[in-house]
Each structure stands twice: as C-alpha cells, then as structure tokens.
Design an enzyme around this catalytic site. Structure first.
Site, PDB file in Angstrom:
ATOM      1  N   SER A  16      21.056 -11.419 -20.311  1.00  0.00           N
ATOM      2  CA  SER A  16      20.349 -10.440 -19.490  1.00  0.00           C
ATOM      3  C   SER A  16      18.897 -10.850 -19.303  1.00  0.00           C
ATOM      4  CB  SER A  16      20.409  -9.064 -20.138  1.00  0.00           C
ATOM      5  OG  SER A  16      19.600  -8.148 -19.434  1.00  0.00           O
ATOM      6  N   HIS A  40      22.735 -12.293 -15.865  1.00  0.00           N
ATOM      7  CA  HIS A  40      22.776 -10.860 -15.568  1.00  0.00           C
ATOM      8  C   HIS A  40      21.382 -10.389 -15.195  1.00  0.00           C
ATOM      9  CE1 HIS A  40      24.671  -6.859 -15.960  1.00  0.00           C
ATOM     10  NE2 HIS A  40      23.501  -6.451 -16.428  1.00  0.00           N
ATOM     11  N   ASP A  42      19.159  -7.100 -14.084  1.00  0.00           N
ATOM     12  CA  ASP A  42      19.118  -5.644 -14.049  1.00  0.00           C
ATOM     13  C   ASP A  42      18.110  -5.168 -13.013  1.00  0.00           C
ATOM     14  OD1 ASP A  42      20.976  -4.828 -16.143  1.00  0.00           O
ATOM     15  OD2 ASP A  42      19.593  -5.814 -17.520  1.00  0.00           O
ATOM     16  N   MET A  44      16.363  -1.909 -11.544  1.00  0.00           N
ATOM     17  CA  MET A  44      16.090  -0.511 -11.858  1.00  0.00           C
ATOM     18  C   MET A  44      15.032   0.028 -10.906  1.00  0.00           C
ATOM     19  SD  MET A  44      15.918  -0.694 -16.013  1.00  0.00           S
ATOM     20  CE  MET A  44      17.046  -1.732 -16.966  1.00  0.00           C
ATOM     21  N   HIS A  73      23.171  -6.129 -11.472  1.00  0.00           N
ATOM     22  CA  HIS A  73      23.517  -4.777 -11.926  1.00  0.00           C
ATOM     23  C   HIS A  73      22.514  -3.800 -11.319  1.00  0.00           C
ATOM     24  CE1 HIS A  73      23.884  -1.921 -15.669  1.00  0.00           C
ATOM     25  NE2 HIS A  73      24.307  -1.344 -14.559  1.00  0.00           N
ATOM     26  N   MET A  75      21.046  -0.492 -10.988  1.00  0.00           N
ATOM     27  CA  MET A  75      20.819   0.841 -11.551  1.00  0.00           C
ATOM     28  C   MET A  75      19.860   1.583 -10.631  1.00  0.00           C
ATOM     29  SD  MET A  75      20.637  -0.186 -15.591  1.00  0.00           S
ATOM     30  CE  MET A  75      20.262  -1.916 -15.310  1.00  0.00           C
ATOM     31  N   MET A 144      29.056   0.567 -20.016  1.00  0.00           N
ATOM     32  CA  MET A 144      27.741   0.636 -20.640  1.00  0.00           C
ATOM     33  C   MET A 144      27.890   1.109 -22.087  1.00  0.00           C
ATOM     34  SD  MET A 144      25.552  -0.451 -18.454  1.00  0.00           S
ATOM     35  CE  MET A 144      24.120  -0.079 -19.478  1.00  0.00           C
ATOM     36  N   ASP A 181      27.862  -4.027 -21.650  1.00  0.00           N
ATOM     37  CA  ASP A 181      26.412  -4.246 -21.620  1.00  0.00           C
ATOM     38  C   ASP A 181      25.726  -3.199 -22.483  1.00  0.00           C
ATOM     39  OD1 ASP A 181      23.773  -4.728 -21.017  1.00  0.00           O
ATOM     40  OD2 ASP A 181      23.915  -4.208 -18.893  1.00  0.00           O
TER      41      ASP A 181
END
Length: 222
Positions: A16, A40, A42, A44, A73, A75, A144, A181
């Site tokens: 990540s 990965h 993230d 956000m 990913h 979010m 998650m 994750d």
C-alpha cells in the site's frame, strides 16, 4: 481461485503506497517493484473517509516509476466521476465502495467500459451477502479488515470469517479475487490466506520494514 501449474493457490501481495515515504516516493516504489505483484493506491476524498490522500496527477507520476499493475482503491463519494481520470492516469483495476454506490451495477459497468478490472470494497459492518447478485460481474472483492481512512490500524479479527464466507459465495468460480486490506502483517496474513484470500494489501508491514522485498516474500510464503 487462481492456481499455478502445480495446483497451488497463487497469493498476490499488493504493497500500500499510503505507508511509503512520500518524500522518496519513486525510490519506495522501485524498492518493491521486483517482488510485489500489484501496487495498491488509496484514494481518499475527505468525505467518504476523514482523510485526503492523492489524485490522478500523483498516480500518473508514480506510473512512470514501475510496471506493476496499479490497484486503485477509491474511498470516495460519487466514484463514477473519477473513473476515467484514474484509468487514464494508469490504473489497471478500480475498486469502489459498496457503501458509496447506490447504483453499484452501473458503476461496475462504467469501470469495465474503460477496460479496467472492477472491484467492490466492503466496510467491516457490510456483510459479503450484499454482493450475492453481483458476484458474476466482479473481478475483485475487497474485504476491509479495518475501518477505512488511515494506515497502521489494528487488524479486525472477524474479517477472517468474512473472507471465509466470501469464498463460499464465490464457490468454484475463478473470480472475483478476494482481497484483504487493513492490519495485514506476517502474523495476520496466514489467517486470511487460510480463509481463502487471494490478494493481501499491506502497508506498514512492508514499507516500514528494513527490507521491503524480503517482507513481501515472507508474507507470500508464510
């Protein structure tokens, strides 16, 4: 589930980027490129989760440093607004949250229209059974094992049972891959692998290690 020529289930490790040293981002990515399976990323937005991370410009910049598949990913609320931008920036798979998509089937279709793999993430309180009518349309389901928003959280033990139930829901299908994750370490990785996980996302356990490449290899084998 994916297997190699010897019939052994193939485990993928996806470091990540959230836990990498952002002051030496390119160096951090290159350091895992020879041993990781995916990277990965993230995303956000400060709305779906109480944190803000990176956007398409950073993804595009990181894309120049490695040939690893980018596992993005999202979010974010209204993820459909950003699908094309992240795909154009270099995403190979795009995972949206079930909780953020009232019209999930439509969003999954939009991801597939770009040529990317489509995944759906489930927060700890969302049961895997919510996806019973979507299983055949997904490439990836992300379980998650922490509440999303911040790295370095402790693993949620009940996620092991969720992985097991998702594996039963998938049945004999090769897809969707089951990803986990949150709080994945050398101690927790064997728990989710034995339950049926195919892809492990790990941040601190890899980028916080003195030897990230060795940490990846140990996590894959352990």
């Amino acid at each position: 589930m994916a297997q190699n020529e010897q019939g052994i289930r193939r485990i993928r490790i996806a470091p990540s980027l959230l836990s990498a040293d952002f002051g030496r981002l390119a160096e951090s990515v290159v350091g895992v490129s020879q041993t990781a399976d995916w990277l990965h990323l993230d995303i956000m937005d400060g709305r779906f989760v109480p944190n803000i991370t990176i956007g398409p410009m950073v993804v595009e910049a990181v894309r120049k440093t490695t040939e690893l598949p980018f596992d993005v990913h999202m979010m974010v609320v209204e993820p459909e607004r950003f699908i094309k931008a992240f795909r154009d920036a270099g995403a190979d798979s795009l995972t949206v949250h079930y909780e953020a998509c009232p019209h999930l089937e439509r969003v999954v279709g939009q991801i597939h229209e770009t040529g990317a793999l489509a995944g759906v993430a489930l927060n700890p309180a969302t049961p895997v059974e919510a996806l019973v009518d979507m299983v055949d349309e997904l490439d990836l389901v992300l379980i998650m094992s922490v509440n999303p928003g911040f790295g370095g959280q402790a693993f949620w033990p009940r996620a092991v049972d969720k992985v097991r139930r998702m594996a039963r829901l998938r049945g004999d299908r090769q897809r969707p891959l089951i990803q986990v994750d949150g709080g994945i370490t050398l101690k927790t990785a064997p728990l989710v692998k034995s339950a049926g996980a195919d892809v492990l996302v790990a941040g601190t356990a890899i980028f916080g290690s003195a030897d990230p490449g060795s940490a990846i290899q140990q996590m894959r084998k352990g």
